[in-house]
Design a protein around this motif. Structure first.
Motif, PDB file in Angstrom:
ATOM      1  N   PHE A 145       0.805  -1.213   0.000  1.00  0.00           N
ATOM      2  CA  PHE A 145       0.000   0.000   0.000  1.00  0.00           C
ATOM      3  C   PHE A 145       0.837   1.262   0.000  1.00  0.00           C
ATOM      4  O   PHE A 145       0.309   2.358  -0.033  1.00  0.00           O
ATOM      5  CB  PHE A 145      -0.967   0.031   1.190  1.00  0.00           C
ATOM      6  N   ARG A 146       2.163   1.148   0.022  1.00  0.00           N
ATOM      7  CA  ARG A 146       3.008   2.330  -0.083  1.00  0.00           C
ATOM      8  C   ARG A 146       3.627   2.455  -1.473  1.00  0.00           C
ATOM      9  O   ARG A 146       4.398   3.367  -1.748  1.00  0.00           O
ATOM     10  CB  ARG A 146       4.128   2.280   0.962  1.00  0.00           C
ATOM     11  N   LYS A 147       3.327   1.531  -2.342  1.00  0.00           N
ATOM     12  CA  LYS A 147       3.903   1.546  -3.679  1.00  0.00           C
ATOM     13  C   LYS A 147       3.464   2.801  -4.416  1.00  0.00           C
ATOM     14  O   LYS A 147       2.299   3.172  -4.391  1.00  0.00           O
ATOM     15  CB  LYS A 147       3.437   0.296  -4.433  1.00  0.00           C
ATOM     16  N   LYS A 148       4.406   3.457  -5.088  1.00  0.00           N
ATOM     17  CA  LYS A 148       4.109   4.761  -5.665  1.00  0.00           C
ATOM     18  C   LYS A 148       3.015   4.720  -6.722  1.00  0.00           C
ATOM     19  O   LYS A 148       2.285   5.659  -6.908  1.00  0.00           O
ATOM     20  CB  LYS A 148       5.382   5.378  -6.271  1.00  0.00           C
ATOM     21  N   GLU A 149       2.867   3.583  -7.445  1.00  0.00           N
ATOM     22  CA  GLU A 149       1.839   3.521  -8.476  1.00  0.00           C
ATOM     23  C   GLU A 149       0.439   3.574  -7.886  1.00  0.00           C
ATOM     24  O   GLU A 149      -0.519   3.838  -8.575  1.00  0.00           O
ATOM     25  CB  GLU A 149       1.985   2.230  -9.296  1.00  0.00           C
ATOM     26  N   THR A 150       0.309   3.287  -6.611  1.00  0.00           N
ATOM     27  CA  THR A 150      -1.010   3.290  -5.996  1.00  0.00           C
ATOM     28  C   THR A 150      -1.275   4.575  -5.237  1.00  0.00           C
ATOM     29  O   THR A 150      -2.265   4.682  -4.534  1.00  0.00           O
ATOM     30  CB  THR A 150      -1.155   2.088  -5.042  1.00  0.00           C
ATOM     31  N   GLY A 151      -0.385   5.540  -5.343  1.00  0.00           N
ATOM     32  CA  GLY A 151      -0.640   6.838  -4.747  1.00  0.00           C
ATOM     33  C   GLY A 151      -0.103   6.974  -3.340  1.00  0.00           C
ATOM     34  O   GLY A 151       0.434   6.051  -2.748  1.00  0.00           O
ATOM     35  N   TYR A 169      10.043  26.771 -15.494  1.00  0.00           N
ATOM     36  CA  TYR A 169       9.828  25.334 -15.376  1.00  0.00           C
ATOM     37  C   TYR A 169       8.875  25.050 -14.218  1.00  0.00           C
ATOM     38  O   TYR A 169       8.852  25.766 -13.211  1.00  0.00           O
ATOM     39  CB  TYR A 169      11.145  24.595 -15.122  1.00  0.00           C
ATOM     40  N   ILE A 170       8.110  23.993 -14.390  1.00  0.00           N
ATOM     41  CA  ILE A 170       7.338  23.416 -13.287  1.00  0.00           C
ATOM     42  C   ILE A 170       7.979  22.068 -12.983  1.00  0.00           C
ATOM     43  O   ILE A 170       8.088  21.209 -13.865  1.00  0.00           O
ATOM     44  CB  ILE A 170       5.848  23.245 -13.650  1.00  0.00           C
ATOM     45  N   TRP A 171       8.432  21.881 -11.737  1.00  0.00           N
ATOM     46  CA  TRP A 171       9.124  20.668 -11.323  1.00  0.00           C
ATOM     47  C   TRP A 171       8.184  19.804 -10.488  1.00  0.00           C
ATOM     48  O   TRP A 171       7.465  20.316  -9.618  1.00  0.00           O
ATOM     49  CB  TRP A 171      10.358  21.013 -10.503  1.00  0.00           C
ATOM     50  N   ILE A 172       8.212  18.501 -10.745  1.00  0.00           N
ATOM     51  CA  ILE A 172       7.379  17.551 -10.005  1.00  0.00           C
ATOM     52  C   ILE A 172       8.279  16.422  -9.513  1.00  0.00           C
ATOM     53  O   ILE A 172       8.888  15.714 -10.332  1.00  0.00           O
ATOM     54  CB  ILE A 172       6.242  16.996 -10.874  1.00  0.00           C
ATOM     55  N   GLU A 173       8.372  16.282  -8.197  1.00  0.00           N
ATOM     56  CA  GLU A 173       9.194  15.223  -7.613  1.00  0.00           C
ATOM     57  C   GLU A 173       8.291  14.080  -7.135  1.00  0.00           C
ATOM     58  O   GLU A 173       7.368  14.297  -6.346  1.00  0.00           O
ATOM     59  CB  GLU A 173      10.019  15.747  -6.443  1.00  0.00           C
ATOM     60  N   LEU A 174       8.576  12.859  -7.601  1.00  0.00           N
ATOM     61  CA  LEU A 174       7.827  11.674  -7.198  1.00  0.00           C
ATOM     62  C   LEU A 174       8.531  10.989  -6.028  1.00  0.00           C
ATOM     63  O   LEU A 174       9.692  11.269  -5.725  1.00  0.00           O
ATOM     64  CB  LEU A 174       7.701  10.698  -8.364  1.00  0.00           C
ATOM     65  N   TYR A 175       7.830  10.050  -5.384  1.00  0.00           N
ATOM     66  CA  TYR A 175       8.440   9.308  -4.279  1.00  0.00           C
ATOM     67  C   TYR A 175       9.448   8.278  -4.784  1.00  0.00           C
ATOM     68  O   TYR A 175      10.396   7.929  -4.084  1.00  0.00           O
ATOM     69  CB  TYR A 175       7.368   8.607  -3.440  1.00  0.00           C
ATOM     70  N   GLY A 176       9.239   7.778  -5.988  1.00  0.00           N
ATOM     71  CA  GLY A 176      10.145   6.775  -6.546  1.00  0.00           C
ATOM     72  C   GLY A 176      10.455   7.072  -7.998  1.00  0.00           C
ATOM     73  O   GLY A 176       9.892   8.002  -8.602  1.00  0.00           O
ATOM     74  N   GLU A 177      11.352   6.301  -8.560  1.00  0.00           N
ATOM     75  CA  GLU A 177      11.729   6.500  -9.954  1.00  0.00           C
ATOM     76  C   GLU A 177      10.519   6.323 -10.869  1.00  0.00           C
ATOM     77  O   GLU A 177       9.717   5.403 -10.697  1.00  0.00           O
ATOM     78  CB  GLU A 177      12.824   5.509 -10.336  1.00  0.00           C
ATOM     79  N   ALA A 178      10.391   7.212 -11.842  1.00  0.00           N
ATOM     80  CA  ALA A 178       9.240   7.186 -12.745  1.00  0.00           C
ATOM     81  C   ALA A 178       9.282   5.960 -13.653  1.00  0.00           C
ATOM     82  O   ALA A 178      10.303   5.690 -14.292  1.00  0.00           O
ATOM     83  CB  ALA A 178       9.207   8.460 -13.577  1.00  0.00           C
ATOM     84  N   THR A 179       8.185   5.221 -13.696  1.00  0.00           N
ATOM     85  CA  THR A 179       8.052   4.089 -14.602  1.00  0.00           C
ATOM     86  C   THR A 179       7.410   4.565 -15.902  1.00  0.00           C
ATOM     87  O   THR A 179       6.995   5.723 -16.019  1.00  0.00           O
ATOM     88  CB  THR A 179       7.183   2.997 -13.971  1.00  0.00           C
ATOM     89  N   GLU A 180       7.320   3.656 -16.870  1.00  0.00           N
ATOM     90  CA  GLU A 180       6.653   4.011 -18.131  1.00  0.00           C
ATOM     91  C   GLU A 180       5.206   4.415 -17.878  1.00  0.00           C
ATOM     92  O   GLU A 180       4.675   5.327 -18.526  1.00  0.00           O
ATOM     93  CB  GLU A 180       6.728   2.833 -19.103  1.00  0.00           C
ATOM     94  N   ARG A 181       4.582   3.741 -16.941  1.00  0.00           N
ATOM     95  CA  ARG A 181       3.192   4.070 -16.601  1.00  0.00           C
ATOM     96  C   ARG A 181       3.106   5.463 -15.990  1.00  0.00           C
ATOM     97  O   ARG A 181       2.194   6.243 -16.313  1.00  0.00           O
ATOM     98  CB  ARG A 181       2.653   3.035 -15.621  1.00  0.00           C
ATOM     99  N   ASP A 182       4.051   5.807 -15.115  1.00  0.00           N
ATOM    100  CA  ASP A 182       4.069   7.133 -14.508  1.00  0.00           C
ATOM    101  C   ASP A 182       4.260   8.218 -15.563  1.00  0.00           C
ATOM    102  O   ASP A 182       3.614   9.272 -15.527  1.00  0.00           O
ATOM    103  CB  ASP A 182       5.192   7.223 -13.470  1.00  0.00           C
TER     104      ASP A 182
END
Length: 306
Positions: A145-151, A169-182
């Motif tokens: 339930f902490r996986k980044k793809e699930t929010g 620029y608008i910068w967006i930082e994710l919790y984990g490395e961006a996947t193809e789906r992200d």
């Protein structure tokens, strides 16, 4: 079974805290099983060859003390206070003895993990409710339930660093490395935001319905809409990704900051349900570990074409 003799003396009728064990007048003999005693007692144990003999009759010490207090002449309020204190002590003892280890681990984990603390909320300390909350989260979001793809249930930070609406620029930082789906999800959302802006959607000068209640049919003045100075999103770059960072260059043109409100509303739902966004920064030249000019996919670079 062991026999224990207790003597109680009440030194004061108004201060139950002076209740003490002594060798004077009030003597009580009761069955006693020394499994969890915190008082030092001397008792002779009977040999038990089969190790199967159990206590056949056990009387709660709280009730015994309560009866003795009632006979002592202490008033009703003080008797209630004694009962409350003893009940609290018994609850704490039972909780320490029966609290599940998995619940203790989750409770300790909440001290360092904001997301876990947000999930458990006010159920901390209540194992049954903690278990139910975790099960609901797993069913909704999957086993991890902490996986980044699930929010993420934690709201992302928003900041501005010398933001120029005509070139920033608008910068967006994710919790984990961006996947193809992200990449596809975030890129599509920003592309849709740009298309709407290009068509003049973000014009706060023409918000005729925003304050109208939905309980009745509102009125819209088309003539008024045509007289408002149009707004248009001028330009945007492709969305670039390096590891867990994404950026997009924008020229908002004649649109106003209403466009940013719309974008943040979109990213809020996208973060909680799909991606897991840590922060959004408007403006700034370099954020995080971004390497200018690095476009090699082997080193984590990806892009979404607008």
């Amino acid at each position: 079974m062991h026999s224990l003799s207790l003597s109680f003396t009440f030194h004061s009728l108004t201060k139950p805290s002076f209740l003490s064990i002594s060798s004077s007048p009030l003597s009580l003999s009761l069955p006693f099983h020394p499994l969890h005693s915190t008082h030092k007692c001397s008792a002779k144990s009977r040999p038990d060859s089969n190790n199967e003999e159990r206590v056949e009759q056990k009387e709660d010490l709280t009730d015994i003390i309560t009866r003795l207090v009632e006979k002592s002449g202490i008033n009703a309020r003080e008797r209630r206070l004694i009962k409350v204190r003893e009940a609290k002590r018994q609850r704490e003892h039972d909780r320490a003895r029966n609290y599940p280890e998995w619940a203790r681990l989750l409770e300790n984990g909440c001290k360092e993990d904001e997301e876990l603390r947000a999930i458990l909320g006010d159920t901390i300390g209540k194992p049954d409710l903690m278990k139910k909350r975790i099960e609901e989260r797993v069913i909704k979001k999957g086993k991890d339930f902490r996986k980044k793809e699930t929010g993420s249930v934690v709201a992302f930070d928003v900041s501005f660093r010398d933001f120029n609406p005509l070139s920033s620029y608008i910068w967006i930082e994710l919790y984990g490395e961006a996947t193809e789906r992200d990449v596809d999800l975030l890129g599509t959302a920003i592309q849709s935001w740009y298309v709407m802006g290009r068509l003049g959607a973000y014009n706060s000068s023409n918000l005729q319905l925003i304050d109208d209640p939905m309980s009745h049919n509102p009125l819209y003045d088309s003539e008024k809409a045509t007289k408002v100075i149009p707004s248009s999103f001028h330009d945007i770059s492709d969305v670039e990704f390096q590891d867990n960072m994404a950026r997009v260059w924008v020229d908002l043109g004649t649109t106003d900051f209403f466009a940013l409100d719309v974008l943040l509303n979109c990213l809020t739902v996208l973060s909680s349900e799909h991606l897991g966004i840590k922060q959004v920064v408007f403006g700034g030249k370099i954020i995080g570990d971004w390497e200018e000019g690095m476009t090699n996919p082997e080193f984590g670079y990806r892009s979404f074409q607008i």
